[in-house]
Design a protein around this motif. Structure first.
Motif, short mmCIF file in Angstrom:
data_model
loop_
_atom_site.label_atom_id
_atom_site.label_comp_id
_atom_site.label_asym_id
_atom_site.label_seq_id
_atom_site.Cartn_x
_atom_site.Cartn_y
_atom_site.Cartn_z
N LYS A 156 21.00 -61.50 4.63
CA LYS A 156 22.28 -61.16 3.99
C LYS A 156 22.08 -60.18 2.85
O LYS A 156 23.01 -59.44 2.49
CB LYS A 156 22.97 -62.43 3.48
CG LYS A 156 23.48 -63.33 4.59
CD LYS A 156 24.03 -64.64 4.06
CE LYS A 156 25.31 -64.47 3.30
NZ LYS A 156 25.91 -65.77 2.91
N SER A 157 20.89 -60.18 2.26
CA SER A 157 20.64 -59.27 1.14
C SER A 157 20.72 -57.80 1.54
O SER A 157 20.84 -56.91 0.70
CB SER A 157 19.25 -59.55 0.54
OG SER A 157 18.23 -59.35 1.50
N ARG A 158 20.66 -57.55 2.84
CA ARG A 158 20.76 -56.16 3.32
C ARG A 158 22.22 -55.70 3.40
O ARG A 158 22.48 -54.52 3.67
CB ARG A 158 20.13 -56.04 4.70
CG ARG A 158 18.65 -56.43 4.74
CD ARG A 158 18.08 -56.23 6.13
NE ARG A 158 16.68 -56.65 6.21
CZ ARG A 158 15.92 -56.53 7.30
NH1 ARG A 158 16.47 -56.01 8.42
NH2 ARG A 158 14.67 -56.94 7.30
N PHE A 159 23.13 -56.62 3.21
CA PHE A 159 24.56 -56.29 3.38
C PHE A 159 25.32 -56.66 2.11
O PHE A 159 26.08 -57.63 2.07
CB PHE A 159 25.13 -57.03 4.59
CG PHE A 159 24.41 -56.74 5.87
CD1 PHE A 159 24.67 -55.58 6.59
CD2 PHE A 159 23.44 -57.61 6.36
CE1 PHE A 159 24.00 -55.30 7.77
CE2 PHE A 159 22.76 -57.35 7.53
CZ PHE A 159 23.04 -56.19 8.24
N VAL A 160 25.11 -55.90 1.07
CA VAL A 160 25.77 -56.17 -0.22
C VAL A 160 26.48 -54.91 -0.70
O VAL A 160 26.24 -53.81 -0.23
CB VAL A 160 24.76 -56.63 -1.28
CG1 VAL A 160 24.20 -57.99 -0.88
CG2 VAL A 160 23.64 -55.63 -1.45
#
Length: 276
Positions: free
Chosen positions: A272-276
């Motif tokens: 999820k950290s790639r989609f912020v």
């Protein structure tokens, strides 16, 4: 610029993996050890479960298989997510939109009930349940439901205990969903306050249950099916039997959800950290 991509990617990473593990277990593994009458119906409608359309399958054919009957609510949630990001992004009056949903949908449900629409369609169709999401959105926007609304909880429990709050009843099918939403919002508002209840929910055990709650919801029917006969050998009286069942199933469900979260979901959630 990546608002929609990020939203759907993060939601997919959170919701899809455990859900599809459940489908695989039930549709592929369970047939080898059980021959439930509803299993064949579910397998025929399998594509609807895969596409988060199980609420339509169940509304049309009735509850089919206990292990997957809970997925109707996840289908409603996913269908809501198809529309909600656009509403948030393009609506300049999100608060009034939510308030109109909260006010208008009980009226719509009442009209449909008067015209004889089957309760299960009212119960399972996303547009008719969107007011519950709207109440949650209002809390997220800063609205705090008065704590006196917590008085709804004993009222609902009393009605349910007396058999007057069944999901197929007119009371539930018209305003009952709204009462449930406001009772839940009152608890959430209390949890967001600075009081003792909020501090209690901040303790490690409650935080852990919250973290793995999605898995608990998904896997508790399997845990129930796997453990229900174990309590029978104790030959307890009905009340003690029920309490023992709840404790056993709850413990096993938390354990299963914890293992799933720790060793399967967490590595995926790290993406999820790639989609912020």
């Amino acid at each position: 610029p990546f608002y929609f991509r990020n939203f759907y990617a993060r939601r997919s990473l959170r919701i899809f993996p455990a859900y599809y593990v459940l489908l695989a277990l039930v549709l592929l593994a369970v047939p080898s050890i059980s021959h439930s009458p509803g299993l064949e119906s579910v397998r025929l409608d399998g594509w609807m479960y895969v596409l988060y359309l199980s609420n339509f399958a169940i509304a049309a054919g009735g509850f089919q298989l206990f292990l997957l009957d809970i997925t109707w609510s996840l289908a409603v949630e996913e269908q809501f997510y198809l529309l909600w990001p656009a509403i948030v992004k393009f609506s300049h009056h999100l608060g009034p939109v939510c308030r109109w949903l909260v006010i208008g949908l009980p009226v719509v449900r009442s009209i449909l009930w008067m015209y004889g629409v089957d309760w299960i369609w009212i119960h399972m169709m996303m547009p008719l349940r969107a007011d519950s999401f709207a109440v949650g959105a209002l809390v997220a926007m800063g609205l705090r439901i008065p704590f006196l609304t917590l008085a709804l909880i004993p009222v609902i429990l009393t009605l349910a205990w007396g058999g007057n709050y069944d999901r197929s009843s007119m009371l539930v099918g018209t305003i009952g969903y709204s009462l449930n939403a406001f009772a839940g919002a009152a608890i959430l508002s209390l949890a967001l306050s600075e009081g003792r209840f909020a501090r209690l929910l901040s303790t490690k055990p409650f935080r852990h249950v919250g973290k793995v709650s999605y898995g608990i919801y998904l896997f508790h029917p399997i845990c129930l099916a796997a453990t229900s006969s174990l309590v029978d050998i104790l030959h307890l009286d009905p009340l003690a039997h029920s309490v023992a069942n709840v404790l056993l199933i709850g413990t096993v469900a938390v354990l299963a959800a914890t293992i799933s979260f720790q060793y399967f979901e967490s590595p995926i959630l790290a993406l999820k950290s790639r989609f912020v």
